[in-house]
Design a protein around this motif. Structure first.
Motif, PDB file in Angstrom:
ATOM      1  N   SER A  13      84.694  66.483  46.039  1.00  0.00           N
ATOM      2  CA  SER A  13      84.285  67.699  45.336  1.00  0.00           C
ATOM      3  C   SER A  13      83.733  67.357  43.951  1.00  0.00           C
ATOM      4  O   SER A  13      84.377  66.633  43.186  1.00  0.00           O
ATOM      5  N   PRO A  14      82.548  67.864  43.593  1.00  0.00           N
ATOM      6  CA  PRO A  14      81.988  67.596  42.252  1.00  0.00           C
ATOM      7  C   PRO A  14      82.880  68.081  41.117  1.00  0.00           C
ATOM      8  O   PRO A  14      82.926  67.451  40.058  1.00  0.00           O
ATOM      9  N   SER A  15      83.591  69.176  41.314  1.00  0.00           N
ATOM     10  CA  SER A  15      84.430  69.685  40.229  1.00  0.00           C
ATOM     11  C   SER A  15      85.697  68.856  40.050  1.00  0.00           C
ATOM     12  O   SER A  15      86.272  68.818  38.957  1.00  0.00           O
ATOM     13  N   LEU A  16      86.163  68.183  41.105  1.00  0.00           N
ATOM     14  CA  LEU A  16      87.256  67.218  40.938  1.00  0.00           C
ATOM     15  C   LEU A  16      86.761  66.049  40.103  1.00  0.00           C
ATOM     16  O   LEU A  16      87.465  65.572  39.198  1.00  0.00           O
ATOM     17  N   ALA A  17      85.546  65.588  40.379  1.00  0.00           N
ATOM     18  CA  ALA A  17      84.972  64.494  39.586  1.00  0.00           C
ATOM     19  C   ALA A  17      84.830  64.886  38.125  1.00  0.00           C
ATOM     20  O   ALA A  17      85.082  64.080  37.219  1.00  0.00           O
ATOM     21  N   ALA A  18      84.430  66.129  37.882  1.00  0.00           N
ATOM     22  CA  ALA A  18      84.296  66.604  36.496  1.00  0.00           C
ATOM     23  C   ALA A  18      85.630  66.553  35.771  1.00  0.00           C
ATOM     24  O   ALA A  18      85.712  66.178  34.595  1.00  0.00           O
ATOM     25  N   LEU A  19      86.682  66.924  36.475  1.00  0.00           N
ATOM     26  CA  LEU A  19      88.024  66.898  35.888  1.00  0.00           C
ATOM     27  C   LEU A  19      88.478  65.473  35.612  1.00  0.00           C
ATOM     28  O   LEU A  19      89.033  65.168  34.539  1.00  0.00           O
ATOM     29  N   SER A  20      88.219  64.579  36.554  1.00  0.00           N
ATOM     30  CA  SER A  20      88.584  63.172  36.379  1.00  0.00           C
ATOM     31  C   SER A  20      87.840  62.560  35.203  1.00  0.00           C
ATOM     32  O   SER A  20      88.428  61.848  34.365  1.00  0.00           O
ATOM     33  N   GLU A  21      86.551  62.836  35.109  1.00  0.00           N
ATOM     34  CA  GLU A  21      85.755  62.317  34.000  1.00  0.00           C
ATOM     35  C   GLU A  21      86.235  62.853  32.665  1.00  0.00           C
ATOM     36  O   GLU A  21      86.313  62.109  31.668  1.00  0.00           O
ATOM     37  N   GLU A  86     103.878  54.891  39.528  1.00  0.00           N
ATOM     38  CA  GLU A  86     104.923  55.444  38.659  1.00  0.00           C
ATOM     39  C   GLU A  86     104.713  56.950  38.637  1.00  0.00           C
ATOM     40  O   GLU A  86     103.635  57.441  38.982  1.00  0.00           O
ATOM     41  N   LYS A  87     105.733  57.679  38.262  1.00  0.00           N
ATOM     42  CA  LYS A  87     105.576  59.129  38.188  1.00  0.00           C
ATOM     43  C   LYS A  87     104.563  59.483  37.099  1.00  0.00           C
ATOM     44  O   LYS A  87     104.673  59.024  35.961  1.00  0.00           O
ATOM     45  N   PRO A  88     103.539  60.266  37.429  1.00  0.00           N
ATOM     46  CA  PRO A  88     102.540  60.616  36.411  1.00  0.00           C
ATOM     47  C   PRO A  88     103.125  61.537  35.347  1.00  0.00           C
ATOM     48  O   PRO A  88     104.153  62.183  35.558  1.00  0.00           O
ATOM     49  N   ASP A  89     102.451  61.598  34.217  1.00  0.00           N
ATOM     50  CA  ASP A  89     102.886  62.490  33.138  1.00  0.00           C
ATOM     51  C   ASP A  89     102.449  63.927  33.379  1.00  0.00           C
ATOM     52  O   ASP A  89     103.051  64.871  32.854  1.00  0.00           O
ATOM     53  N   LEU A  90     101.375  64.093  34.158  1.00  0.00           N
ATOM     54  CA  LEU A  90     100.793  65.412  34.378  1.00  0.00           C
ATOM     55  C   LEU A  90     100.038  65.401  35.703  1.00  0.00           C
ATOM     56  O   LEU A  90      99.408  64.398  36.051  1.00  0.00           O
ATOM     57  N   VAL A  91     100.098  66.506  36.442  1.00  0.00           N
ATOM     58  CA  VAL A  91      99.275  66.699  37.631  1.00  0.00           C
ATOM     59  C   VAL A  91      98.348  67.882  37.389  1.00  0.00           C
ATOM     60  O   VAL A  91      98.791  68.945  36.946  1.00  0.00           O
ATOM     61  N   ILE A  92      97.063  67.674  37.659  1.00  0.00           N
ATOM     62  CA  ILE A  92      96.095  68.769  37.598  1.00  0.00           C
ATOM     63  C   ILE A  92      95.466  68.897  38.971  1.00  0.00           C
ATOM     64  O   ILE A  92      94.909  67.937  39.504  1.00  0.00           O
ATOM     65  N   SER A  93      95.553  70.087  39.534  1.00  0.00           N
ATOM     66  CA  SER A  93      94.983  70.367  40.843  1.00  0.00           C
ATOM     67  C   SER A  93      93.746  71.244  40.667  1.00  0.00           C
ATOM     68  O   SER A  93      93.826  72.335  40.105  1.00  0.00           O
ATOM     69  N   GLY A  94      92.586  70.755  41.135  1.00  0.00           N
ATOM     70  CA  GLY A  94      91.365  71.529  40.970  1.00  0.00           C
ATOM     71  C   GLY A  94      90.179  70.606  40.692  1.00  0.00           C
ATOM     72  O   GLY A  94      90.250  69.409  40.961  1.00  0.00           O
ATOM     73  N   ILE A  95      89.127  71.144  40.144  1.00  0.00           N
ATOM     74  CA  ILE A  95      88.931  72.555  39.851  1.00  0.00           C
ATOM     75  C   ILE A  95      88.473  73.225  41.139  1.00  0.00           C
ATOM     76  O   ILE A  95      87.457  72.839  41.720  1.00  0.00           O
ATOM     77  N   PHE A 140      82.728  72.121  30.436  1.00  0.00           N
ATOM     78  CA  PHE A 140      83.516  72.649  29.320  1.00  0.00           C
ATOM     79  C   PHE A 140      84.941  72.955  29.770  1.00  0.00           C
ATOM     80  O   PHE A 140      85.919  72.594  29.101  1.00  0.00           O
ATOM     81  N   PHE A 141      85.055  73.624  30.913  1.00  0.00           N
ATOM     82  CA  PHE A 141      86.368  74.033  31.413  1.00  0.00           C
ATOM     83  C   PHE A 141      87.213  72.818  31.768  1.00  0.00           C
ATOM     84  O   PHE A 141      88.426  72.798  31.500  1.00  0.00           O
ATOM     85  N   ALA A 142      86.614  71.793  32.361  1.00  0.00           N
ATOM     86  CA  ALA A 142      87.358  70.582  32.704  1.00  0.00           C
ATOM     87  C   ALA A 142      87.993  69.968  31.461  1.00  0.00           C
ATOM     88  O   ALA A 142      89.175  69.605  31.458  1.00  0.00           O
ATOM     89  N   ASP A 143      87.220  69.856  30.393  1.00  0.00           N
ATOM     90  CA  ASP A 143      87.752  69.308  29.145  1.00  0.00           C
ATOM     91  C   ASP A 143      88.845  70.209  28.583  1.00  0.00           C
ATOM     92  O   ASP A 143      89.882  69.732  28.099  1.00  0.00           O
ATOM     93  N   SER A 164      98.615  78.258  35.966  1.00  0.00           N
ATOM     94  CA  SER A 164      97.411  78.541  36.739  1.00  0.00           C
ATOM     95  C   SER A 164      96.338  79.087  35.813  1.00  0.00           C
ATOM     96  O   SER A 164      96.553  80.082  35.111  1.00  0.00           O
ATOM     97  N   VAL A 165      95.171  78.433  35.798  1.00  0.00           N
ATOM     98  CA  VAL A 165      94.082  78.846  34.898  1.00  0.00           C
ATOM     99  C   VAL A 165      92.812  79.087  35.707  1.00  0.00           C
ATOM    100  O   VAL A 165      92.547  78.411  36.701  1.00  0.00           O
ATOM    101  N   ASN A 166      92.042  80.078  35.281  1.00  0.00           N
ATOM    102  CA  ASN A 166      90.794  80.439  35.960  1.00  0.00           C
ATOM    103  C   ASN A 166      89.701  80.682  34.929  1.00  0.00           C
ATOM    104  O   ASN A 166      89.981  81.138  33.808  1.00  0.00           O
ATOM    105  N   VAL A 167      88.452  80.399  35.330  1.00  0.00           N
ATOM    106  CA  VAL A 167      87.321  80.609  34.429  1.00  0.00           C
ATOM    107  C   VAL A 167      86.235  81.388  35.171  1.00  0.00           C
ATOM    108  O   VAL A 167      85.972  81.133  36.342  1.00  0.00           O
ATOM    109  N   PRO A 168      85.602  82.362  34.498  1.00  0.00           N
ATOM    110  CA  PRO A 168      84.536  83.136  35.150  1.00  0.00           C
ATOM    111  C   PRO A 168      83.207  82.390  35.150  1.00  0.00           C
ATOM    112  O   PRO A 168      83.025  81.407  34.434  1.00  0.00           O
ATOM    113  N   ALA A 169      82.267  82.897  35.940  1.00  0.00           N
ATOM    114  CA  ALA A 169      80.956  82.249  36.097  1.00  0.00           C
ATOM    115  C   ALA A 169      79.984  82.720  35.029  1.00  0.00           C
ATOM    116  O   ALA A 169      79.018  83.434  35.308  1.00  0.00           O
TER     117      ALA A 169
END
Length: 257
Positions: A13-21, A86-95, A140-143, A164-169
């Motif tokens: 998913s491109p939005s997963l890549a955006a979050l990873s970056e 190792e156990k991560p410090d944070l899990v982010i699921s999305g976008i 912007f939202f990923a950052d 849980s966070v959401n952003v409009p289009a």
């Protein structure tokens, strides 16, 4: 900080890549563990009686990335317990491509993966966006989501809670301030279209959801329509869920025991 990124739209998913970056650019170590393909609406399902295939992937920003042949919760569990080291410090699921608002959070694979992290006592965010969100808003939202995660880890998350966070289009310049808000109770009505295949067998396609009523003012659905980023803390309810003044009448309904 070590961040595990997962989703329900699939590892490519491109939005997963955006979050990873975004996480990598903010100086974090990133591991990706996500389903091999789309796993929407899987809620908290995970695999009990079959092996889970895992293959390496390349995801921008990730130190290591893995495609998991299972559900979003499988991906989160295997990621935290086996692939991160190792156990991560944070899990982010999305976008997630599509809102996770109102009662949809109970069926969402995006939220399910984050909920599993919370069950494992790891701070967790489920991030979602409207279909058709502009690319600049996605970045912007990923950052913003990663920065929010940094703050949540510093301050400490309530037990068993998912943010849980959401952003409009809308373009970034048109976004309105983030608002902490409750879930809408708006009900969406599903429908199925019946068809017949060349062998004369009936089958059904799920049609688009249609809301039955207007959203409650101040709820996540209403605020997103106004252009706000919404933030909702999802946590197990306290007590028995019946108001104090109604408990006697309710217990009168119990069969004899």
């Amino acid at each position: 900080m070590h961040i595990l990124v997962t989703n329900d739209d699939g590892v490519r998913s491109p939005s997963l890549a955006a979050l990873s970056e975004a996480a990598a650019k903010r100086g974090h170590r990133v591991t990706v563990s996500a389903p091999m393909g789309e796993q929407s609406a899987r809620s908290h399902a995970f695999t009990l009686s079959e092996p889970l295939r895992v293959r390496p992937e390349r995801v921008p920003g990730a130190e290591a990335a893995w495609a998991v042949g299972g559900t979003p919760v499988d991906s989160c569990r295997v990621g935290m317990m086996c692939l991160c080291g190792e156990k991560p410090d944070l899990v982010i699921s999305g976008i997630n491509k599509g809102y996770n608002v109102g009662l949809a959070v109970y069926v969402s694979g995006t939220v399910g993966a984050a909920r599993e992290a919370a069950f494992q006592q790891v701070p967790a965010i489920a991030a979602s966006m409207a279909v058709g969100t502009p690319e600049e808003t996605v970045r912007f939202f990923a950052d913003w989501v990663v920065a929010l995660g940094e703050g949540l880890v510093r301050s400490g998350m309530p037990p068993l809670t998912v943010c849980s966070v959401n952003v409009p289009a809308v373009p970034p310049a048109a976004l309105r301030a983030p608002v902490l808000c409750p879930l809408s109770r708006l009900i969406y009505r599903d429908s199925y279209e019946e068809r017949v295949n060349p062998r004369g067998e009936r089958y059904f396609w799920l049609g688009p959801e249609q809301p039955q009523d207007s959203p409650e003012p101040g709820s996540d659905v209403a605020l997103l329509a106004e252009g706000h980023i919404t933030v909702t803390m999802l946590c197990p309810g306290e007590g028995c869920g019946v108001p104090e003044g109604e408990r006697k009448a309710f217990t009168n309904l119990f069969p004899d025991f």
